[in-house]
Design a protein around this motif. Sequence first.
Motif: not given
Length: 238
Positions: A180, A184, A187, A203, A210-211, A213-215, A217-218
């Motif tokens: 994460q 950041n 970003n 990955r 990060i899990g 479900l957040n992949m 967006g990352a």
Amino acid sequence: EIITHPYVGAVRYNTGMSSAYEPSEVIRRIQGYARPLNKPVWVDLKGKQLRVTEWANLPDGPIVLNHRIKVRMPAKVYFRGDDCCDLKEVVDGTKIYVDPLPKAPVGRGQSVNILSSKLEVEGGLLPLDHAYIKASLEGGVTNFMLSFVESLVDVGELEEAVGKNILRSKIRICLKIESQAGVNFVNKTHFSVLQPYRLMAARDDLMIQIGGLNMLGALRFIVGKDPNAICASRLLLG
């Protein structure tokens, strides 16, 4: 056989794995296969990635890491194979104790992921990383990957180790985003600062960190910064 396969366009050597040979001999042997085929060799440096430094004698001893860490409890430790344990204690910054015990033996060179609300990993490039940088440059390899990049400090350390005077013209660097903090960093950093470097969404570790479900967006963040980003994964093996 893998290097000579027509589908393989380049070769990545993972320096985190134990080898019977010194770095210079490793590079010489790989180049012996890759150079006649005009296939570039990439040396994957481990940097801040947490790895086990010796075979763990569980339950009689700790798991010893390659970096000193400071971690806020509670915390989880993930081993290969989706094996998860609770982190119970950190001694002298590098020795960790977990419960329950890992399902499989914890061997030298194995990577581990620690999930916590706050984790600090001390240091960056390890002596073995520096040895591989030196051997690579002497052996004509000028392509490097850097694991767990989370700041410009990490990038600057590799630049200094390689040598800024030859960096931009001859050296190719791929920055592996695996946490994460790495997302950041991508970003908030203007990619012009990082050019001509390339980003990689690593990955396997990234998803642990990060899990799932957040992949998505990352990955969008990473591709938004670098349209030529590499999507790397061990997730497709099974």
